[in-house]
Motif scaffolding. Sequence first.
Motif, mmCIF file in Angstrom:
data_model
loop_
_atom_site.group_PDB
_atom_site.id
_atom_site.type_symbol
_atom_site.label_atom_id
_atom_site.label_comp_id
_atom_site.label_asym_id
_atom_site.label_seq_id
_atom_site.Cartn_x
_atom_site.Cartn_y
_atom_site.Cartn_z
ATOM 1 N N ILE A 32 0.454 -0.999 -0.008
ATOM 2 C CA ILE A 32 0.269 0.092 -0.433
ATOM 3 C C ILE A 32 0.732 1.615 -0.243
ATOM 4 N N ALA A 33 0.499 2.029 -0.658
ATOM 5 C CA ALA A 33 1.349 3.171 -0.999
ATOM 6 C C ALA A 33 0.826 4.570 -0.550
ATOM 7 N N SER A 34 1.109 5.949 0.290
ATOM 8 C CA SER A 34 0.483 6.536 0.068
ATOM 9 C C SER A 34 1.633 8.308 -0.300
ATOM 10 N N LYS A 35 0.577 8.875 -1.058
ATOM 11 C CA LYS A 35 1.706 10.162 -1.617
ATOM 12 C C LYS A 35 0.932 11.453 -0.678
ATOM 13 N N ASP A 36 0.437 12.804 -0.820
ATOM 14 C CA ASP A 36 0.532 13.428 0.324
ATOM 15 C C ASP A 36 -0.744 13.595 0.912
ATOM 16 N N GLY A 37 -0.155 12.205 2.096
ATOM 17 C CA GLY A 37 -0.928 11.494 3.293
ATOM 18 C C GLY A 37 -2.392 11.039 2.716
ATOM 19 N N LYS A 38 -2.868 10.648 1.485
ATOM 20 C CA LYS A 38 -3.512 9.801 0.793
ATOM 21 C C LYS A 38 -3.210 8.581 0.538
ATOM 22 N N ILE A 39 -3.547 7.640 0.328
ATOM 23 C CA ILE A 39 -3.560 6.057 -0.363
ATOM 24 C C ILE A 39 -3.729 6.327 -1.322
ATOM 25 N N ALA A 40 -2.475 5.608 -2.134
ATOM 26 C CA ALA A 40 -2.476 6.508 -3.962
ATOM 27 C C ALA A 40 -2.250 4.574 -4.350
ATOM 28 N N TRP A 41 -2.422 4.016 -3.820
ATOM 29 C CA TRP A 41 -1.598 2.636 -4.671
ATOM 30 C C TRP A 41 -2.307 1.345 -3.300
ATOM 31 N N LEU A 42 -2.634 0.332 -4.172
ATOM 32 C CA LEU A 42 -3.348 -1.017 -2.706
ATOM 33 C C LEU A 42 -3.179 -1.985 -3.648
ATOM 34 N N GLY A 43 -2.682 -3.430 -3.499
ATOM 35 C CA GLY A 43 -2.677 -3.941 -4.881
ATOM 36 C C GLY A 43 -2.117 -5.336 -4.091
ATOM 37 N N PRO A 44 -1.577 -6.509 -4.782
ATOM 38 C CA PRO A 44 -0.794 -7.575 -4.733
ATOM 39 C C PRO A 44 0.294 -6.708 -4.946
ATOM 40 N N MET A 45 1.544 -7.627 -4.098
ATOM 41 C CA MET A 45 3.167 -6.972 -4.286
ATOM 42 C C MET A 45 3.221 -7.596 -5.890
ATOM 43 N N GLU A 46 3.062 -9.119 -6.664
ATOM 44 C CA GLU A 46 2.709 -8.823 -7.611
ATOM 45 C C GLU A 46 2.507 -7.700 -8.907
ATOM 46 N N ASP A 47 1.444 -6.887 -8.496
ATOM 47 C CA ASP A 47 1.331 -5.332 -9.299
ATOM 48 C C ASP A 47 2.051 -4.653 -9.252
ATOM 49 N N LEU A 48 2.999 -4.577 -8.592
ATOM 50 C CA LEU A 48 4.077 -3.018 -8.316
ATOM 51 C C LEU A 48 4.796 -3.355 -10.036
ATOM 52 N N ARG A 49 4.252 -1.901 -10.080
ATOM 53 C CA ARG A 49 4.594 -1.575 -11.478
ATOM 54 C C ARG A 49 5.752 -1.910 -11.564
ATOM 55 N N ASP A 50 6.949 -1.870 -10.018
ATOM 56 C CA ASP A 50 8.687 -1.017 -10.327
ATOM 57 C C ASP A 50 9.026 -1.931 -9.072
ATOM 58 N N SER A 51 10.170 -1.456 -9.058
ATOM 59 C CA SER A 51 10.403 -1.651 -7.875
ATOM 60 C C SER A 51 10.795 -1.103 -6.685
ATOM 61 N N PRO A 52 10.753 -1.379 -5.033
ATOM 62 C CA PRO A 52 9.862 -0.525 -4.426
ATOM 63 C C PRO A 52 10.466 1.016 -4.253
ATOM 64 N N GLU A 53 11.824 0.538 -4.403
ATOM 65 C CA GLU A 53 12.305 1.441 -3.858
ATOM 66 C C GLU A 53 12.789 2.979 -5.342
ATOM 67 N N ARG A 54 12.431 1.877 -6.564
ATOM 68 C CA ARG A 54 11.586 3.129 -7.806
ATOM 69 C C ARG A 54 10.934 3.956 -7.777
ATOM 70 N N LEU A 55 9.796 3.421 -6.465
ATOM 71 C CA LEU A 55 8.795 3.449 -6.300
ATOM 72 C C LEU A 55 8.395 4.898 -5.167
ATOM 73 N N ALA A 56 8.832 4.781 -4.016
ATOM 74 C CA ALA A 56 8.548 5.711 -3.205
ATOM 75 C C ALA A 56 9.674 5.737 -2.197
ATOM 76 N N LYS A 57 9.571 7.209 -1.979
ATOM 77 C CA LYS A 57 11.048 8.348 -1.389
ATOM 78 C C LYS A 57 11.474 6.911 -0.171
ATOM 79 N N THR A 58 10.080 6.398 0.246
ATOM 80 C CA THR A 58 10.388 5.399 1.980
ATOM 81 C C THR A 58 9.900 3.836 1.827
ATOM 82 N N VAL A 59 10.448 2.455 1.964
ATOM 83 C CA VAL A 59 10.383 1.410 1.943
ATOM 84 C C VAL A 59 9.371 0.835 3.486
ATOM 85 N N TYR A 60 9.230 1.009 3.548
ATOM 86 C CA TYR A 60 9.005 0.050 5.084
ATOM 87 C C TYR A 60 8.178 -2.006 5.059
ATOM 88 N N ASP A 61 9.472 -2.434 5.599
ATOM 89 C CA ASP A 61 8.632 -3.949 5.213
ATOM 90 C C ASP A 61 7.982 -4.323 5.999
#
Length: 416
Positions: A32-61
């Motif tokens: 699940i991803a956030s942008k400007d305090g709102k939910i920007a995306w959510l879904g199964p891991m395999e639907d992430l369109r790129d590597s987590p580090e390229r998609l978000a400034k901070t990644v939490y496992d």
Amino acid sequence: MQQTEKPWDSLWINGLLATQEDGYGLIKNGAIASKDGKIAWLGPMEDLRDSPERLAKTVYDLKGHCLTPGLIDCHTHLVYAGNRYYEFELRLQGANYETIARAGGGIQSTVMATRAATEESLLQQSLARAKALLAEGVTTLEIKSGYGLDLETELKMLRVAKRIGEVLPVTVYLTFLGAHALAPEFKNKPDEYIAAVCHDMLPEIVHAGLAQAVDVFCETIAFDLAQAERIFKTAREFGLAVKCHAEQLSDSGSARLAAEYQALSVDHLEYLSESSVEALARSGTVAVLLPGAFYYLREKNIPPVELLRQHKVPMAVATDCNPGTSPVTSLLLMLNMACTLFRLTPEEALAGVTRHAAKALGLDKTHGTLTVGKVADFAIWNVEHPAELVYYVGFNPLVNVVKGGNVCHSRVCGNE
Ligand code: NIG
Ligand code: FE
């Protein structure tokens, strides 16, 4: 080399998401991803369109932990001074809530303590209770006034309630409950008190921006239907939402009346009749169940859960945190009690502190489910399935809270 802008601020990966959109709404191995305090995306891991580090400034496992919407306690009276342990003792010796109230104890004694408290002391006493709720994943909290019963103290309570939302990571929803009990200055003059609530107090409270809803305690020991209706009318004139403490000790028809005024919620409901359930279904009003008060008063009648279910009335669950009938600061315990005492399913109970609790506050467009565009308020739990949140008594599996996309406190309970 120019760095391409990452689309999201934060991304939580490898978790069990309980979106609460439809039932639990489980997404296994989700992100699940956030942008400007709102939910920007959510879904199964395999639907992430790129590597987590390229998609978000901070990644939490999330390491397999379960992520739910932040919990919502949609009915509390947590701003008050003093406490009522002596009343608890009296009740154990056989006195009941009505007898104590009629003898000037009960709500009136909290009114005296709350009037006497300084604003700072009231804040400190109330913050302790709010923190206890937050430690169990609460990110939105309704707080009612109603222990002042005069303009000055009602304003003081609501300022304190608002302040709680400024010093803690929680959204506070403010409800004016001037019609909680008869102010001592108006003894034997309930109609005059209701007139004062409508014409002297409410306009000032609205002017100070300190109320989103108006509530009334409609009961033989409080206010009658005609008095409640005057409150509802005035609330609507001021553009405020309507709520009602209804059918807690007897069936007065107040839930039906509140439904006619499109109440957001009617609360308690141990004596709710079938025709009132139908009225709630028509108006889309939420039935807020308060198992803490039911338990504490050793009430025998349970709310008509099966009828509410049949008529598809949304059911919420809340603490009713108050010094007299529910000195409770555990929403997780209320989840369990809603099931053991009222026979809700764990799925219904959890909807009652997320999706349906948001609706009880008119916040369902922005809160209560994991949905793109809603506020990124999450609770992260060390559980295999969300039903575990309902199952424990006295065990807190909270790992972390996210408020508006910001991680609030890591390893708050050492459960990582
Ligand atoms: O929600 N029912 C009325 N009000 C509170 C009790 C308040 C008190 O006893 O101090 C309730 O149960
Ligand atoms: Fe209450």
